[in-house]
Design an enzyme around this catalytic site. Structure first.
Site, mmCIF file in Angstrom:
data_model
loop_
_atom_site.group_PDB
_atom_site.id
_atom_site.type_symbol
_atom_site.label_atom_id
_atom_site.label_comp_id
_atom_site.label_asym_id
_atom_site.label_seq_id
_atom_site.Cartn_x
_atom_site.Cartn_y
_atom_site.Cartn_z
ATOM 1 N N CYS A 150 0.821 -1.207 0.000
ATOM 2 C CA CYS A 150 0.000 0.000 0.000
ATOM 3 C C CYS A 150 0.858 1.260 0.000
ATOM 4 O O CYS A 150 0.342 2.364 -0.254
ATOM 5 C CB CYS A 150 -0.938 0.011 1.205
ATOM 6 S SG CYS A 150 -0.096 -0.137 2.798
ATOM 7 N N HIS A 152 2.606 2.577 2.663
ATOM 8 C CA HIS A 152 2.822 3.189 3.978
ATOM 9 C C HIS A 152 4.071 2.589 4.610
ATOM 10 O O HIS A 152 4.179 1.377 4.750
ATOM 11 C CB HIS A 152 1.602 2.939 4.869
ATOM 12 C CG HIS A 152 0.344 3.555 4.340
ATOM 13 N ND1 HIS A 152 -0.762 2.811 3.984
ATOM 14 C CD2 HIS A 152 0.031 4.848 4.081
ATOM 15 C CE1 HIS A 152 -1.713 3.608 3.552
ATOM 16 N NE2 HIS A 152 -1.248 4.855 3.589
ATOM 17 N N CYS A 223 -10.492 -31.600 17.212
ATOM 18 C CA CYS A 223 -11.011 -32.550 18.195
ATOM 19 C C CYS A 223 -11.221 -31.794 19.502
ATOM 20 O O CYS A 223 -10.305 -31.123 19.988
ATOM 21 C CB CYS A 223 -10.024 -33.702 18.402
ATOM 22 S SG CYS A 223 -10.494 -34.820 19.755
ATOM 23 N N CYS A 228 -5.782 -32.497 23.072
ATOM 24 C CA CYS A 228 -5.640 -33.149 21.764
ATOM 25 C C CYS A 228 -5.465 -32.077 20.701
ATOM 26 O O CYS A 228 -6.231 -31.108 20.651
ATOM 27 C CB CYS A 228 -6.857 -34.017 21.450
ATOM 28 S SG CYS A 228 -6.726 -34.865 19.842
ATOM 29 N N HIS A 259 -24.404 -37.706 20.054
ATOM 30 C CA HIS A 259 -25.652 -37.546 20.799
ATOM 31 C C HIS A 259 -26.838 -38.247 20.156
ATOM 32 O O HIS A 259 -27.988 -37.843 20.360
ATOM 33 C CB HIS A 259 -25.978 -36.057 20.942
ATOM 34 C CG HIS A 259 -25.824 -35.285 19.652
ATOM 35 N ND1 HIS A 259 -26.761 -35.322 18.651
ATOM 36 C CD2 HIS A 259 -24.819 -34.482 19.217
ATOM 37 C CE1 HIS A 259 -26.354 -34.552 17.658
ATOM 38 N NE2 HIS A 259 -25.172 -34.048 17.960
ATOM 39 N N CYS A 264 -28.844 -32.259 16.289
ATOM 40 C CA CYS A 264 -28.008 -31.147 16.767
ATOM 41 C C CYS A 264 -28.855 -29.945 17.177
ATOM 42 O O CYS A 264 -28.585 -29.304 18.195
ATOM 43 C CB CYS A 264 -27.013 -30.723 15.689
ATOM 44 S SG CYS A 264 -25.840 -31.999 15.193
ATOM 45 N N CYS A 294 -47.235 -3.680 46.648
ATOM 46 C CA CYS A 294 -45.988 -3.179 46.043
ATOM 47 C C CYS A 294 -45.393 -4.137 45.020
ATOM 48 O O CYS A 294 -44.366 -3.833 44.404
ATOM 49 C CB CYS A 294 -44.957 -2.863 47.123
ATOM 50 S SG CYS A 294 -44.335 -4.334 47.992
ATOM 51 N N CYS A 304 -47.861 -20.473 58.510
ATOM 52 C CA CYS A 304 -48.857 -19.418 58.707
ATOM 53 C C CYS A 304 -49.165 -18.713 57.403
ATOM 54 O O CYS A 304 -48.263 -18.360 56.645
ATOM 55 C CB CYS A 304 -48.340 -18.431 59.749
ATOM 56 S SG CYS A 304 -49.487 -17.074 60.074
ATOM 57 N N CYS A 318 -53.370 -12.252 52.973
ATOM 58 C CA CYS A 318 -53.498 -13.706 53.070
ATOM 59 C C CYS A 318 -52.724 -14.371 51.944
ATOM 60 O O CYS A 318 -52.897 -14.011 50.770
ATOM 61 C CB CYS A 318 -54.972 -14.103 52.999
ATOM 62 S SG CYS A 318 -55.256 -15.898 52.916
#
Length: 502
Positions: A150, A152, A223, A228, A259, A264, A294, A304, A318
């Site tokens: 370039c 520079h 892996c 590994c 799995h 997947c 609130c 209770c 209550c």
């Protein structure tokens, strides 16, 4: 290409982080025993590459392209990385007629026009003259200044510090841009290796390049086993099991442990569900209420039902009906009478949360239980080894005692399959086929528990010979039930039997 470019990648380090501080490009590749493959892996061709073979594969890709396009190897590597190492896509773009746009997008100078660009951008330097470095602003001899295509130019010391910072502190390898402000031209490998003097920094850069090559290439995957340094190379991407030389088997598509039978997409969804806070929210909804004044969340920790909000409002209410506590002593107050219309919205929301939480915990507990059992089962190998040695002392040959190792192998496979069947079942909608799936799951689970008990408890020095047939019969049955379960799920995929919950 000049000779320096031709030999650059031949000398590159393998990228193995454990190779030490010295830049020693020669590494011994340890041989390993052949991996026993299942029918699934035989159907899916793959190759295990050592770190040196990964580098050689990268070199071969660069050379394949260069035999056609004939541009510097370092530029080719940047272009290939831009296209995620898809050689066909690069070739297609290279010959589509707009090469200048291609090089601009890849942030490299067009090698076919860079000579004229250098002449245009580089200032005329007189013999024995000095240049001012744009970084340190020191006036230095022209021989101490250098730059990219370039145009520079900065002093070699500033270049070295700049590149070292990018590599060692920021971990950047493939995308180091020119040190000039607002210039996006990438620093090529030849210039990096020329400007950096520290061997540790060079080695780190080579690690980054090698790692990026694997991670950008859709046909390669590291892996995931700890320590590994091998990678798996495939011909096409699919959700299939691959086994590394370290004996770790994983899904090439997603990188998770193999799995089967869950796909997947659902496994990723499950992992995210287990990791995020959605179930915490469900627990809060199922086990707490809000102050009627609130709205602060309150958990009941006693018998209770007279609640006093500990927030600033100090409201007395209550727990059962969330109404004010004062009229509860009056005979006319109907806290005991359920008002379907007034409570329907609150009831539905809380019951839905409770049901969702209970369902999740049911499948999660069984998933985690098999995962934990699998960890214990892997420890069985050491105790089984002792039992095998003990059996050999009772006049049994080495071949005759291998049934114990085979039993543990199948036990671990069954545990892993069962673990993921609960992920599959969590998202599965009920239908006739799902009932059959659960029956197969139950049969496999029962047989697996029986085999596990044989191996952990029932084998003693007194019954070593007698237990052999029982263990063999059970692990063969487990293996057959596991295959039946998986074949049924796969048939369901092919025939579109399975519907999933949102």
């Amino acid at each position: 290409m000049d000779s320096e470019e031709e030999t650059l990648y031949d000398d590159i380090d393998s990228g193995n982080e454990s190779s030490g501080d010295d830049v020693d490009f020669a590494m011994d590749v340890e041989s390993s025993n052949p991996i026993e493959r299942t029918a699934d892996t035989d159907e899916y061709p793959f190759e295990v590459l050592s770190t040196e073979e990964i580098v050689q594969h990268m070199v071969d890709c660069i050379k394949d392209v260069n035999t056609v396009v004939e541009i510097p190897a370092t530029t080719t590597r940047i272009l290939l990385n831009h296209f995620k190492w898809d050689k066909e896509k690069l070739m297609e773009r290279f010959y589509d007629g707009d090469q200048e746009k291609l090089f601009t997008e890849a942030h490299v100078i067009n090698p076919f026009t860079k000579t004229s660009a250098l002449i245009k951008n580089r200032p005329q330097i007189k013999t024995n003259a000095t240049e001012e470095c744009g970084v340190c602003f020191m006036a230095l001899p022209a021989s101490m200044m250098t730059g990219l295509e370039c145009g520079h130019r900065f002093c070699t010391s500033c270049w070295g510090e700049y590149l070292t910072t990018k590599i060692m502190e920021e971990g950047v390898g493939q995308t180091i841009a020119c040190a000039a402000h607002a210039c996006d031209i990438l620093v090529d490998d030849a210039n990096v290796m020329r400007l950096i003097k520290d061997s540790k920094v060079k080695l780190k850069y080579q690690h980054l390049i090698t790692n990026s090559f694997v991670e950008c290439n859709r046909l390669l995957r590291w892996c995931p086993s700890p320590d590994c340094n091998n990678a798996i190379k495939v011909q096409y991407v699919e959700s299939k099991p691959v086994t590394c030389k370290c004996n770790h088997t994983f899904c090439f598509n997603c990188g998770e442990n193999w799995h089967d039978p869950v796909k997947c997409r659902l496994l990723r969804k499950w992992i995210k569900k287990c990791d995020d806070d959605s179930e915490t929210s469900n627990w809060i909804a199922a086990n707490t209420k809000e102050c009627p004044k609130c709205n602060v969340t309150i958990e009941k920790d006693g018998g209770c039902n007279h609640m006093i909000c500990k927030n600033s409002c100090k409201t007395e209410f209550c727990w059962v009906c969330l109404g004010p506590w004062q009229p509860h002593g009056s005979s006319w107050y109907n806290c005991n009478r359920y008002d379907e219309e007034d409570a329907k919205v609150a009831r539905d929301a809380q019951e839905k949360s409770r049901a969702a939480l209970q369902r999740y915990l049911f499948y999660c507990n069984r998933y985690m239980n098999h995962m934990q059992s699998l960890k214990f089962e892997n420890k069985l190998y050491s105790s089984v080894k002792e039992k095998m040695e003990e059996m050999q002392q009772h006049n049994m040959s080495w071949i005759e005692v291998q049934f114990l190792k085979k039993a543990v192998d199948i036990l671990c496979l069954c545990r892993q399959t069962l673990m993921y069947t609960y992920v599959f079942a969590y998202y599965l909608q009920k239908n006739n086929q799902s009932v059959l799936f659960e029956d197969n799951q139950r049969d496999l689970e029962s047989a697996t528990e029986c085999l596990s008990e044989y191996l952990e408890r029932d084998i003693t020095s007194e019954n070593l010979a007698d237990i052999k047939q029982k263990v063999q019969d059970k692990y063969r049955y487990c293996d057959s039930r596991r295959k039946v379960l998986l074949e049924h799920v796969h048939e369901g995929y092919e025939k579109d039997w399975w519907d999933y919950l949102d």
